[in-house]
Design a protein around this motif. Structure first.
Motif, short mmCIF file in Angstrom:
data_model
loop_
_atom_site.label_atom_id
_atom_site.label_comp_id
_atom_site.label_asym_id
_atom_site.label_seq_id
_atom_site.Cartn_x
_atom_site.Cartn_y
_atom_site.Cartn_z
N GLU A 7 0.99 -1.23 -0.02
CA GLU A 7 -0.06 -0.18 0.05
C GLU A 7 0.89 1.17 -0.15
O GLU A 7 1.68 1.31 0.78
N ASP A 8 0.78 1.86 -1.04
CA ASP A 8 1.40 3.22 -0.99
C ASP A 8 1.15 4.37 0.01
O ASP A 8 2.00 5.16 0.20
N ASP A 48 -3.01 -3.20 -2.43
CA ASP A 48 -3.59 -2.29 -3.09
C ASP A 48 -3.08 -2.33 -4.46
O ASP A 48 -2.30 -2.72 -5.13
N GLY A 50 -3.46 0.29 -6.61
CA GLY A 50 -3.11 1.72 -7.17
C GLY A 50 -1.69 2.09 -6.46
O GLY A 50 -1.58 2.48 -5.33
N LYS A 97 -12.28 -0.48 -0.88
CA LYS A 97 -12.04 0.65 0.13
C LYS A 97 -13.43 1.67 0.01
O LYS A 97 -13.81 1.82 -0.99
CA CA Z 1 -2.82 3.18 -3.32
#
Ligand code: CA
Length: 249
Positions: A7-8, A48, A50, A97
């Motif tokens: 997850e960024d 995630d 993205g 989410k």
């Molecule tokens: Ca993300």
């Protein structure tokens, strides 16, 4: 159980780590796709989609190519197409989410419960090992499978197995089975299935769906129960040790 969180967004990752820690999970954080691919083996991956460097679906594909670690895609992308792509690439489940940590935990537990027993490569017992040992290449005769009771779904090769023997399925039958086995015990609507398996712009009759459900019931016998919910859709239930009660309708 050691969970790799890919997850960024640091805020999201931190809150996930805190939530998971409350349930006794040990969390490693990978802020990029690249760091996810070089991270030590984990017992489960939360991914995630993205990410700043590599698209999450490519990370999913790459992780799948090297191991069958339980993997749940976490994303803000809610389109059914991406859910199906994620599941087709070998994700065990998909959560959109925002979600409650309780819901995530329930899904993680469900995925860990569905993990192979029986004719599949041995798996560490969840909770026993903090680190999953390096995963050897699985011999060709025993590809990694997502087990639903007696039914194995090889999401890489798009093949299905009953008690270890391959069940010949048409591409649409496989896609339907892959879709339903990603949603065990959930009621899924006809429209959702048609949209995901047949045509993203589908609207119209669903008779072909019934035909394919009938074919799956016929081919998989009483190992899975595809329950028709009148006027709504279908619910897939896994039967691992329940003797046949006549037709699995
Ligand atoms: Ca993300």
């Amino acid at each position: 159980v050691h969970v790799l969180v890919v997850e960024d967004d640091r805020t999201v990752a931190d809150s996930l780590a805190r939530g998971l820690a409350r349930y006794g999970y040990h969390v490693t954080w990978a802020p990029t796709g690249g760091s996810a691919l070089t991270a030590p083996a984990a017992d489960m991956v939360l991914l995630d989609l993205g990410l700043p460097d590599i698209d999450g679906l490519d990370v999913c594909r790459e992780l799948r190519a090297r191991s069958d670690v339980p993997l749940i895609v976490i994303s803000g992308r809610a389109s059914e197409t991406e859910k199906v792509v994620g599941l087709e690439l070998g994700a065990d489940d998909y959560i959109v989410k925002p979600f409650l940590i309780r819901e995530l935990i329930a899904r993680m537990r469900a995925v860990l419960r569905r993990r192979p027993i029986g004719p599949c490569p041995p798996q560490p017992t969840p909770g026993m090992n903090s680190v999953r040992p390096g995963r050897p290449r699985v011999p060709a005769l025993r590809p990694p499978r997502d087990m639903c009771g007696r039914v194995g779904v090889d999401r890489r090769a798009h093949r299905a197995f009953l008690d270890g023997t391959e069940v010949p399925l048409s591409p649409k039958e496989y896609a339907l089975l892959a879709f339903l086995t990603g949603r065990v015990d959930n009621l899924v609507t006809r429209k959702d299935i048609m949209t995901a398996v047949w045509d993203s712009n589908w609207s119209g009759p669903t008779k072909t769906l019934d035909t394919h459900v009938t074919a799956l019931r016929h081919k998989l016998g009483d190992a899975l129960r595809i329950q028709a919910v009148r006027g709504v859709g279908f619910r897939l239930e896994v039967r691992s040790d329940i003797p046949s009660e006549g037709s699995a309708s």
